[in-house]
Design an enzyme around this catalytic site. Structure first.
Site, PDB file in Angstrom:
ATOM      1  N   HIS A  13       2.213   1.939   3.311  1.00 60.01           N
ATOM      2  CA  HIS A  13       3.015   0.707   3.403  1.00 60.01           C
ATOM      3  C   HIS A  13       4.040   0.844   4.535  1.00 60.01           C
ATOM      4  O   HIS A  13       4.285  -0.087   5.295  1.00 60.01           O
ATOM      5  CB  HIS A  13       3.767   0.455   2.093  1.00 60.01           C
ATOM      6  CG  HIS A  13       2.909  -0.062   0.977  1.00 60.01           C
ATOM      7  ND1 HIS A  13       2.083  -1.144   1.113  1.00 60.01           N
ATOM      8  CD2 HIS A  13       2.771   0.354  -0.321  1.00 60.01           C
ATOM      9  CE1 HIS A  13       1.467  -1.378  -0.041  1.00 60.01           C
ATOM     10  NE2 HIS A  13       1.865  -0.481  -0.931  1.00 60.01           N
TER      11      HIS A  13
ATOM     12  N   HIS B 268       0.396   6.941  -0.304  1.00 60.74           N
ATOM     13  CA  HIS B 268       0.314   5.492  -0.548  1.00 60.74           C
ATOM     14  C   HIS B 268       1.541   4.777   0.032  1.00 60.74           C
ATOM     15  O   HIS B 268       1.407   3.843   0.818  1.00 60.74           O
ATOM     16  CB  HIS B 268       0.202   5.248  -2.069  1.00 60.74           C
ATOM     17  CG  HIS B 268       0.137   3.795  -2.447  1.00 60.74           C
ATOM     18  ND1 HIS B 268      -1.040   3.190  -2.840  1.00 60.74           N
ATOM     19  CD2 HIS B 268       1.085   2.826  -2.503  1.00 60.74           C
ATOM     20  CE1 HIS B 268      -0.804   1.912  -3.103  1.00 60.74           C
ATOM     21  NE2 HIS B 268       0.482   1.668  -2.915  1.00 60.74           N
ATOM     22  N   GLU B 269       2.708   5.245  -0.353  1.00 57.21           N
ATOM     23  CA  GLU B 269       3.932   4.583   0.119  1.00 57.21           C
ATOM     24  C   GLU B 269       4.081   4.736   1.629  1.00 57.21           C
ATOM     25  O   GLU B 269       4.578   3.835   2.310  1.00 57.21           O
ATOM     26  CB  GLU B 269       5.167   5.123  -0.605  1.00 57.21           C
ATOM     27  CG  GLU B 269       5.152   4.936  -2.126  1.00 57.21           C
ATOM     28  CD  GLU B 269       4.824   3.514  -2.571  1.00 57.21           C
ATOM     29  OE1 GLU B 269       5.062   2.568  -1.813  1.00 57.21           O
ATOM     30  OE2 GLU B 269       4.295   3.360  -3.688  1.00 57.21           O
TER      31      GLU B 269
ATOM     32  N   HIS C 149       2.568   0.322   7.957  1.00 55.46           N
ATOM     33  CA  HIS C 149       2.317  -1.105   8.171  1.00 55.46           C
ATOM     34  C   HIS C 149       3.588  -1.771   8.716  1.00 55.46           C
ATOM     35  O   HIS C 149       3.549  -2.595   9.615  1.00 55.46           O
ATOM     36  CB  HIS C 149       1.924  -1.715   6.819  1.00 55.46           C
ATOM     37  CG  HIS C 149       1.043  -2.933   6.908  1.00 55.46           C
ATOM     38  ND1 HIS C 149       0.563  -3.571   5.795  1.00 55.46           N
ATOM     39  CD2 HIS C 149       0.563  -3.635   7.956  1.00 55.46           C
ATOM     40  CE1 HIS C 149      -0.177  -4.614   6.164  1.00 55.46           C
ATOM     41  NE2 HIS C 149      -0.193  -4.671   7.470  1.00 55.46           N
TER      42      HIS C 149
END
Ligand code: ZN
Length: 591
Positions: free
Chosen positions: A387, A383-384, A390
């Protein structure tokens, strides 16, 4: 010392940003640039300018005279009320304790028993000190066989900061005043209601669209929630002797049902996820799908366990990142991605490459064994990292819209939730695992059990989120809602939930997300972003999880484009159509 310095300087920073946000001279400059050169600028810069001008307007820069003064006064009063609201919740949480005997805590895990015993001992008291803090409240509600203990804790938990407790920490009047102030601020800025104002910088186009989305999802989830509840009732009656399932039985009965249906041990699973294997597997996936190479790099770090890496394509540096993986004393709990610096092209023409910082709180290695991660830890890491991608893979030269900058609040979790999907793919799990003793990958039988348990009670869980989201949206969209908060909540529950909460449930009095946490008229974002990430993942399901062509499209249209276009334009460019809800329902076993 660092904390004291931070606290001392925080008001200065807040004040600076408040004044900057509504600075008339700066606002005039932005508008002048927009008027003179606007149409000739490249699209990303036009978007950055438009965002900036929009944010000035939302900060009250267009107001003048008494309206401007009143708007500022509302902001200050609302900030005080929000702070007071969260203090009440905190005080009410801290203000409760219940001392239980060991027999009353039959079923509760040993580590919780030990911690609660030590807490009582520290006060020179007998028994176990139970509190409403989650590390105690959660396991007691889940595991305590005593229905009386569960009922006591539940009742205290759901009446926190309400008129059913001490009057000096009742959040009722605060909510009424806050809602009225938010409505007034919206009117000053020319909006019909606060929800409409809140949605201006978000992906969702109108309150009606959000309500339609939530109600549609509720309709589809409802039959599954009814099945979940019927199954739970049957199990509770026949296996646990609970014939009238109450709210304080839900966590306990669900845990027992889950154990009965999907028995597998997190401890067993953990032996397969060694940190070096997981990290290597994650890097392999990212390198394949997004056509980059990740190698160790060197930089000064703030702790010996922190590592530094560089991301390249065809020998050219794209980005770098820190990874701070382990929990340690004095480190903030949780996991997050933060920017150290963003990508942009400086006025002298040189490019600043982005640097990300990924923080997790995994258990550090013990003895000679590598660190072992739970499956939840692995999902968190992916998940991290989503980010982080991105931020790191953006190709945008304007700092205001590069990476996550300028991305709508309700779409920002798309890349992160998207990355989580890899952790449920059987062939990916093979790459991520090597048993710490035998080196063997995760056996298929265990994978099957984990996947089956993933959607346990997803119908009930979905309805619960919708109940919260619809309540939040309605009280911010209906202009007289400050007079009838409880009534709106009752109506939403009648419409949405399958198991009615008790009449004394005052959940809204501790709903800090929307009254003190910046999620006002935005709680729906959790489900909204899940639709996007599930639908994006379905493109990989069609082409293969490690499809390079699909990965390239995802990278170019979403990760590289960042905030330079609207999230809807990015998504549509990637998927060839607007988002659809089907994939989310299918992934959660509700199709
Ligand atoms: Zn996130």
């Amino acid at each position: 010392a660092l904390r004291a310095a931070y606290t001392e300087n925080l008001p200065k920073l807040t004040d600076f940003h408040t004044r900057l946000g509504a600075d008339e001279r700066l606002y005039a400059k932005y508008k002048a640039i927009q008027a003179s050169a606007g149409a000739d600028l490249p699209a990303p810069r036009r978007k950055a300018l438009a965002n900036a001008v929009r944010d000035f307007v939302l900060s009250g820069a267009e107001l003048s005279g008494p309206a401007k003064a009143r708007f500022a006064a509302i902001q200050a009063r609302a900030a005080d009320l929000e702070q007071l609201y969260s203090e009440h919740v905190l005080d009410a949480t801290d203000g409760f304790s219940h001392y239980a005997s060991l027999t009353e805590l039959d079923g509760v895990p040993a580590d919780v028993l030990q911690a609660t015993r030590e807490a009582a001992q520290a006060e020179g008291l007998e028994g176990h000190k139970l509190t409403l803090h989650y590390p105690v409240y959660g396991p007691v509600m889940q595991y305590a066989r005593s229905r009386a203990v569960r009922q006591t804790l539940y009742t205290a938990y759901v009446t926190r900061a309400s008129e059913l407790g001490p009057i000096d920490r009742d959040n009722g009047p605060l909510m009424d005043e806050l809602l009225a102030l938010r409505q007034e601020a919206a009117t000053l800025l020319g909006h019909a209601n606060y929800a409409e104002l809140s949605l201006v910088p978000k992906m969702a186009r109108s309150a009606a669209e959000v309500q339609g989305f939530l109600r549609d999802l509720a309709k589809r989830a409802r039959p599954h929630a009814e099945q979940d509840l019927a199954e739970l009732r049957r199990f509770a009656a026949t296996e646990l002797g609970l014939h009238d399932l109450a709210s304080w039985d839900l966590g306990y009965a669900s845990e027992k049902l889950k154990e009965a249906r999907f028995a597998f041990s997190d401890q067993e699973v953990k032996r397969y996820f060694t940190e070096p294997r997981v990290l290597a597997g994650l890097f392999e996936i990212v390198q394949t799908v997004f056509e980059v190479t990740i190698t160790a790099d060197a930089a000064p770090v703030w702790h010996d366990s922190v590592r530094f890496f560089r991301v390249e394509r065809a020998g050219r540096l794209l980005a770098q990142f820190y990874l701070d993986p382990y929990a340690r004393a004095g480190k903030r709990p949780g996991a997050w991605m933060d920017d150290v610096r963003l990508r942009w092209v400086r006025p002298d023409g040189s490019t600043q490459t982005p640097v990300a910082s990924l923080t997790c709180n995994f258990a550090a290695p013990v003895g000679t064994e590598p660190a072992l991660l739970t499956h939840d830890d692995v999902i968190t890491l992916f998940h991290e990292f989503g980010h982080g991608l991105h931020l790191m893979l953006t190709r945008i030269d304007d700092i205001g819209v590069s990476g996550l900058s300028g991305v709508e609040w309700d779409a920002v979790e798309l890349p992160s939730q998207f990355m989580e999907n890899f952790c449920w793919e059987a062939d990916v799990l093979q790459r991520l695992t090597a048993h710490v003793d035998t080196g063997l990958p995760l056996p298929q039988a265990l994978v099957d059990k984990m996947v089956a348990a993933k959607n346990f009670q997803s119908g009930l869980g979905t309805l619960r989120q919708i109940e919260m989201g619809l309540f939040d949206l309605r009280i911010h969209a209906e202009i007289d809602a400050s007079q009838r908060v409880q009534q709106v909540l009752d109506e939403v529950r009648t419409e949405i939930s399958v198991l009615r909460s008790p009449d004394f449930n005052r959940f809204q009095h501790s709903f800090s997300h929307i009254f003190a946490g910046g999620y006002s008229a935005g709680y729906y974002s959790y489900k909204w972003a899940e639709v996007l990430s599930a639908d994006a993942w379905s493109a990989f399901e069609e082409a293969g999880a490690l499809s390079v062509a699909t990965g390239r499209r995802f990278r170019e249209e979403i990760l590289e484009a960042g905030g330079s276009r609207s999230a809807l334009e990015n998504f549509t460019a990637f998927r060839g159509r607007e988002p659809r809800i089907d994939a989310l329902l299918r992934h959660q076993g509700m199709a």
